[in-house]
Design an enzyme around this catalytic site. Sequence first.
Site, PDB file in Angstrom:
ATOM      1  N   ASN A  48     -10.878  15.497   6.288  1.00 42.57           N
ATOM      2  CA  ASN A  48     -11.250  14.302   7.049  1.00 42.57           C
ATOM      3  C   ASN A  48     -11.976  14.613   8.352  1.00 42.57           C
ATOM      4  O   ASN A  48     -12.669  13.765   8.893  1.00 42.57           O
ATOM      5  CB  ASN A  48     -10.007  13.454   7.320  1.00 42.57           C
ATOM      6  CG  ASN A  48      -8.852  14.268   7.849  1.00 42.57           C
ATOM      7  OD1 ASN A  48      -8.602  15.375   7.396  1.00 42.57           O
ATOM      8  ND2 ASN A  48      -8.144  13.740   8.824  1.00 42.57           N
ATOM      9  N   GLN A  76     -10.428  11.070   1.318  1.00 44.59           N
ATOM     10  CA  GLN A  76     -11.797  11.123   1.837  1.00 44.59           C
ATOM     11  C   GLN A  76     -12.846  11.208   0.729  1.00 44.59           C
ATOM     12  O   GLN A  76     -14.009  10.917   0.965  1.00 44.59           O
ATOM     13  CB  GLN A  76     -11.965  12.330   2.775  1.00 44.59           C
ATOM     14  CG  GLN A  76     -11.288  12.168   4.111  1.00 44.59           C
ATOM     15  CD  GLN A  76     -11.974  11.149   5.001  1.00 44.59           C
ATOM     16  OE1 GLN A  76     -13.182  10.930   4.915  1.00 44.59           O
ATOM     17  NE2 GLN A  76     -11.215  10.509   5.867  1.00 44.59           N
ATOM     18  N   SER A  96      -6.600   6.031  -0.629  1.00 44.71           N
ATOM     19  CA  SER A  96      -6.234   4.940   0.278  1.00 44.71           C
ATOM     20  C   SER A  96      -7.303   3.860   0.294  1.00 44.71           C
ATOM     21  O   SER A  96      -8.501   4.161   0.331  1.00 44.71           O
ATOM     22  CB  SER A  96      -6.019   5.516   1.681  1.00 44.71           C
ATOM     23  OG  SER A  96      -5.824   4.467   2.606  1.00 44.71           O
ATOM     24  N   GLY A  97      -6.861   2.596   0.261  1.00 42.40           N
ATOM     25  CA  GLY A  97      -7.777   1.464   0.138  1.00 42.40           C
ATOM     26  C   GLY A  97      -8.787   1.339   1.267  1.00 42.40           C
ATOM     27  O   GLY A  97      -9.984   1.188   1.036  1.00 42.40           O
ATOM     28  N   HIS A  98      -8.304   1.448   2.512  1.00 42.68           N
ATOM     29  CA  HIS A  98      -9.213   1.111   3.623  1.00 42.68           C
ATOM     30  C   HIS A  98     -10.278   2.173   3.846  1.00 42.68           C
ATOM     31  O   HIS A  98     -11.242   1.943   4.566  1.00 42.68           O
ATOM     32  CB  HIS A  98      -8.415   0.839   4.903  1.00 42.68           C
ATOM     33  CG  HIS A  98      -7.781   2.030   5.530  1.00 42.68           C
ATOM     34  ND1 HIS A  98      -8.305   2.649   6.628  1.00 42.68           N
ATOM     35  CD2 HIS A  98      -6.664   2.726   5.216  1.00 42.68           C
ATOM     36  CE1 HIS A  98      -7.541   3.655   6.973  1.00 42.68           C
ATOM     37  NE2 HIS A  98      -6.537   3.727   6.133  1.00 42.68           N
ATOM     38  N   THR A 134       8.552  -5.829  -3.964  1.00 43.36           N
ATOM     39  CA  THR A 134       7.559  -6.683  -4.605  1.00 43.36           C
ATOM     40  C   THR A 134       6.160  -6.165  -4.298  1.00 43.36           C
ATOM     41  O   THR A 134       5.853  -5.814  -3.165  1.00 43.36           O
ATOM     42  CB  THR A 134       7.732  -8.132  -4.116  1.00 43.36           C
ATOM     43  OG1 THR A 134       9.054  -8.551  -4.476  1.00 43.36           O
ATOM     44  CG2 THR A 134       6.723  -9.070  -4.744  1.00 43.36           C
ATOM     45  N   CYS A 222      -5.406  10.536  13.174  1.00 40.67           N
ATOM     46  CA  CYS A 222      -3.959  10.775  13.121  1.00 40.67           C
ATOM     47  C   CYS A 222      -3.486  11.488  14.373  1.00 40.67           C
ATOM     48  O   CYS A 222      -2.305  11.438  14.714  1.00 40.67           O
ATOM     49  CB  CYS A 222      -3.586  11.626  11.913  1.00 40.67           C
ATOM     50  SG  CYS A 222      -4.526  11.234  10.457  1.00 40.67           S
TER      51      CYS A 222
HETATM   52  C1  LIG Z   1      -6.929   8.495   6.346  1.00 40.59           C
HETATM   53  C2  LIG Z   1      -6.393   9.629   5.589  1.00 40.59           C
HETATM   54  C3  LIG Z   1      -5.067   9.630   5.166  1.00 40.59           C
HETATM   55  C4  LIG Z   1      -4.110   8.533   5.520  1.00 40.59           C
HETATM   56  O1  LIG Z   1      -4.335   7.375   4.792  1.00 40.59           O
HETATM   57  P1  LIG Z   1      -3.825   5.976   5.394  1.00 40.59           P
HETATM   58  O2  LIG Z   1      -3.877   5.057   4.252  1.00 40.59           O
HETATM   59  O3  LIG Z   1      -4.793   5.634   6.500  1.00 40.59           O
HETATM   60  O4  LIG Z   1      -2.465   6.226   5.917  1.00 40.59           O
HETATM   61  C5  LIG Z   1      -4.608  10.699   4.438  1.00 40.59           C
HETATM   62  N1  LIG Z   1      -5.419  11.727   4.128  1.00 40.59           N
HETATM   63  C6  LIG Z   1      -6.708  11.753   4.495  1.00 40.59           C
HETATM   64  C7  LIG Z   1      -7.564  12.908   4.088  1.00 40.59           C
HETATM   65  C8  LIG Z   1      -7.243  10.709   5.242  1.00 40.59           C
HETATM   66  O5  LIG Z   1      -8.519  10.758   5.624  1.00 40.59           O
END
Ligand SMILES: *Cc1c(COP(=O)(O)O)cnc(C)c1O
Length: 284
Positions: A48, A76, A96-98, A134, A222
């Site tokens: 990341n 990533q 991860s969705g976002h 849920t 983070c």
């Molecule tokens: C952002 C990220 C995460 C954490 O994911 P979140 O859904 O934001 O908690 C884990 N690993 C990597 C490589 C990331 O870039």
Amino acid sequence: MNPCKFLEKQGFEVTYLKVDEHGLIDLRQLEESIKNDTILVSIMYANNEVGTIQPIQEIAKLCRSRGVFFHTDAVQAVGKIPVDVKDLGVDLLSLSGHKLYGPKGVGALYIRKGLELEPLLRGGHHEQMRRAGTENVAGIVGLGEAARIAQEEMGQEGEKIRALRDQLERGIVEKIPEIKVNGHPSRRLLNTLNVCIKYIEGESMLIHLDFEGVCASSGSACTSGSLEPSHVLLAMGIPPEVAHGSLRFSLGRFTTSQEIQKVLEVFPPITERLRKISPLWQRK
Ligand SMILES: *Cc1c(COP(=O)(O)O)cnc(C)c1O
């Protein structure tokens, strides 16, 4: 890293692999680290902070031949490069969705068929007894739609983003002396540019960029707020005083050529001004 530390506290033995100056692991070191009682290998797909992409297929092959489960954090990678769990041969893959324009608060764990896991949360029978509670239906649908769009747009969009990233990288390398581009030169995510601007600090550059309306980051989200240099850059052998001057630009679907030009206009003068008042620059 933190789950590993937690496991160590519970009595598990954890081996941390080294990386080379580009952030790549050494397959030989991985092979030599696997013991008879090793149960899991977990290696990030793409980093990341610097964007280095690990040889996941080879790692998966090695793990399978030694009978060790392999998990990759592909947060990533998914949405930026093609990811096919079967083709990669991984046992577990998280996303991860976002990070792919989906909603926050939802992600997914791919589990290879036949692999049994302890539940993450115990209680109801939701999610095949793996995670009680849920389901977050809206989040799940949003993640699905984000994945569908990513699948459709990734090729064209990726090339556009890569061209803009390369334009930004070339411009910075041309206009600012004494810098270092971090990460692997070719095995790197197409949207990531991480640079060390020697003799000044990432945090000061961020503040000045922010005044100009430019969002960037030093280190990872983070660890934002921590003034320690990035452990990723340190692991790549970058000296702490250089790592302090690191900055990451992450481009995305909505980044425009005008924005890149603006960064190339405002950023070099910021570094000049900061260097003028930097004792490290004066003493060099
Ligand atoms: C952002 C990220 C995460 C954490 O994911 P979140 O859904 O934001 O908690 C884990 N690993 C990597 C490589 C990331 O870039």
